[in-house]
Design a protein around this motif. Structure first.
Motif, short mmCIF file in Angstrom:
data_model
loop_
_atom_site.label_atom_id
_atom_site.label_comp_id
_atom_site.label_asym_id
_atom_site.label_seq_id
_atom_site.Cartn_x
_atom_site.Cartn_y
_atom_site.Cartn_z
N THR A 46 13.47 3.00 -8.60
CA THR A 46 14.47 2.55 -7.62
C THR A 46 14.01 2.88 -6.21
OG1 THR A 46 16.25 2.85 -9.24
CG2 THR A 46 16.88 2.76 -6.91
N TRP A 47 13.55 4.10 -6.01
CA TRP A 47 13.04 4.48 -4.69
C TRP A 47 11.84 3.61 -4.32
CZ3 TRP A 47 8.27 5.85 -2.96
CH2 TRP A 47 8.18 6.23 -1.62
N ALA A 48 10.95 3.38 -5.28
CA ALA A 48 9.75 2.59 -5.02
C ALA A 48 10.12 1.19 -4.53
CB ALA A 48 8.89 2.50 -6.28
N ARG A 78 0.86 -1.19 0.00
CA ARG A 78 0.00 0.00 0.00
C ARG A 78 0.89 1.23 0.00
NH1 ARG A 78 -3.62 -0.39 5.16
NH2 ARG A 78 -3.70 1.82 4.68
N LEU A 79 0.58 2.17 -0.88
CA LEU A 79 1.33 3.42 -0.93
C LEU A 79 0.38 4.59 -0.76
CD1 LEU A 79 3.74 2.80 -3.95
CD2 LEU A 79 4.19 2.44 -1.52
N ALA A 80 0.69 5.45 0.21
CA ALA A 80 -0.07 6.69 0.41
C ALA A 80 0.16 7.59 -0.80
CB ALA A 80 0.38 7.37 1.70
N ALA A 81 -0.67 8.61 -0.95
CA ALA A 81 -0.65 9.48 -2.14
C ALA A 81 0.74 10.02 -2.47
CB ALA A 81 -1.65 10.61 -1.97
N ASP A 82 1.44 10.59 -1.49
CA ASP A 82 2.76 11.15 -1.76
C ASP A 82 3.75 10.08 -2.19
OD1 ASP A 82 1.80 13.66 -1.13
OD2 ASP A 82 2.71 13.72 0.88
N ASP A 83 3.71 8.93 -1.51
CA ASP A 83 4.61 7.84 -1.87
C ASP A 83 4.26 7.28 -3.24
OD1 ASP A 83 5.96 8.08 0.53
OD2 ASP A 83 4.88 6.45 1.51
N LEU A 135 -2.46 -0.41 -8.87
CA LEU A 135 -3.83 0.09 -8.99
C LEU A 135 -3.86 1.42 -8.24
CD1 LEU A 135 -5.92 -3.12 -8.17
CD2 LEU A 135 -5.49 -2.12 -10.41
N GLY A 136 -4.31 2.46 -8.91
CA GLY A 136 -4.45 3.76 -8.26
C GLY A 136 -5.59 3.74 -7.26
N PRO A 137 -5.71 4.78 -6.45
CA PRO A 137 -6.75 4.81 -5.40
C PRO A 137 -8.17 4.54 -5.90
CG PRO A 137 -5.18 6.57 -5.06
CD PRO A 137 -4.83 5.94 -6.38
N ALA A 166 -2.91 3.72 -2.95
CA ALA A 166 -2.70 2.92 -4.15
C ALA A 166 -2.15 1.57 -3.69
CB ALA A 166 -1.71 3.59 -5.08
N VAL A 167 -2.22 0.56 -4.55
CA VAL A 167 -1.67 -0.74 -4.24
C VAL A 167 -0.74 -1.16 -5.37
CG1 VAL A 167 -2.19 -3.22 -3.94
CG2 VAL A 167 -3.59 -1.49 -2.79
N VAL A 168 0.47 -1.59 -4.99
CA VAL A 168 1.45 -2.12 -5.94
C VAL A 168 1.37 -3.64 -5.85
CG1 VAL A 168 3.90 -2.27 -6.49
CG2 VAL A 168 2.95 -0.11 -5.67
N LEU A 169 1.38 -4.32 -7.01
CA LEU A 169 1.25 -5.77 -7.11
C LEU A 169 2.51 -6.35 -7.72
CD1 LEU A 169 -1.43 -4.18 -8.53
CD2 LEU A 169 -2.39 -6.39 -8.04
N MET A 170 3.02 -7.43 -7.14
CA MET A 170 4.28 -8.04 -7.61
C MET A 170 4.21 -9.55 -7.56
SD MET A 170 6.45 -5.59 -5.12
CE MET A 170 5.13 -5.77 -3.93
N LEU A 171 4.78 -10.21 -8.56
CA LEU A 171 5.01 -11.66 -8.53
C LEU A 171 6.50 -11.87 -8.31
CD1 LEU A 171 2.91 -13.11 -11.49
CD2 LEU A 171 2.40 -13.22 -9.06
#
Length: 168
Positions: free
Chosen positions: A24-26, A10-15, A92-94, A162-167
């Motif tokens: 790289t930061w992400a 989960r990433l807050a809006a600023d992140d 996926l964005g908010p 937002a949610v980042v998805l990874m395999l």
């Protein structure tokens, strides 16, 4: 090839804004969130990082066969960038997180359970041998993962994340 896990952050809006401009930061930030999750053993609704482990294939298949998802909460979204993972990192964005949360929260796992099929786990590039994944269609394992995924997305939607998805 080892077992593939499906992981979420989960990433807050600023992140989220920063992550879209600096992969790289992400990835470093997501690694930090993963470390917190492992150390703190937080429940899905409190975690900023979460994994449904190896049951993602049958769960994803059941959701796709069900066919009523407004967005794909397992492997949908837009590409964030390529990494060393199995497929590009996606997000996926908010607004899409809200749609996913509403769908997951409003769809009973009982409606999905009969649709999970080890023979349809995922595409051959990722899972060439479905026989390796028969245990992952266990109804109790899938139900637990589904409930946790719904809780994770519900908390993300409530926070406007937002949610980042990874395999991996």
């Amino acid at each position: 090839m080892g077992m593939i896990h499906c992981e979420y952050a989960r990433l807050a809006a600023d992140d989220f804004d920063k992550a879209r401009t600096d992969l790289t930061w992400a990835l470093e930030h997501i690694d930090e969130l993963a470390g917190e999750w492992v150390q703190m053993d937080l429940p899905a609704q409190e975690a900023r990082y979460f994994s449904i482990g190896t049951v993602w294939g049958p769960l994803h298949t059941a959701l796709l066969v069900h066919g009523k998802m407004p967005v794909d909460p397992v492997q949908g979204g837009a590409a964030l960038g390529s990494t060393d993972g199995i497929k590009p990192v996606r997000y996926l964005g908010p607004e899409d997180v809200e749609k996913a949360a509403a769908f997951l929260g409003g769809t009973s796992f009982d409606a999905l359970a009969p649709l999970a099929d080890a023979a349809l786990v995922c595409d051959e590039d990722v899972c060439p041998n479905p026989d390796e994944h028969v245990a992952e269609v266990d109804a109790a394992r899938l139900a637990e993962a589904y409930g946790e995924l719904a809780a994770f997305y519900g908390a993300a939607a409530k926070a406007g994340d937002a949610v980042v998805l990874m395999l991996n």
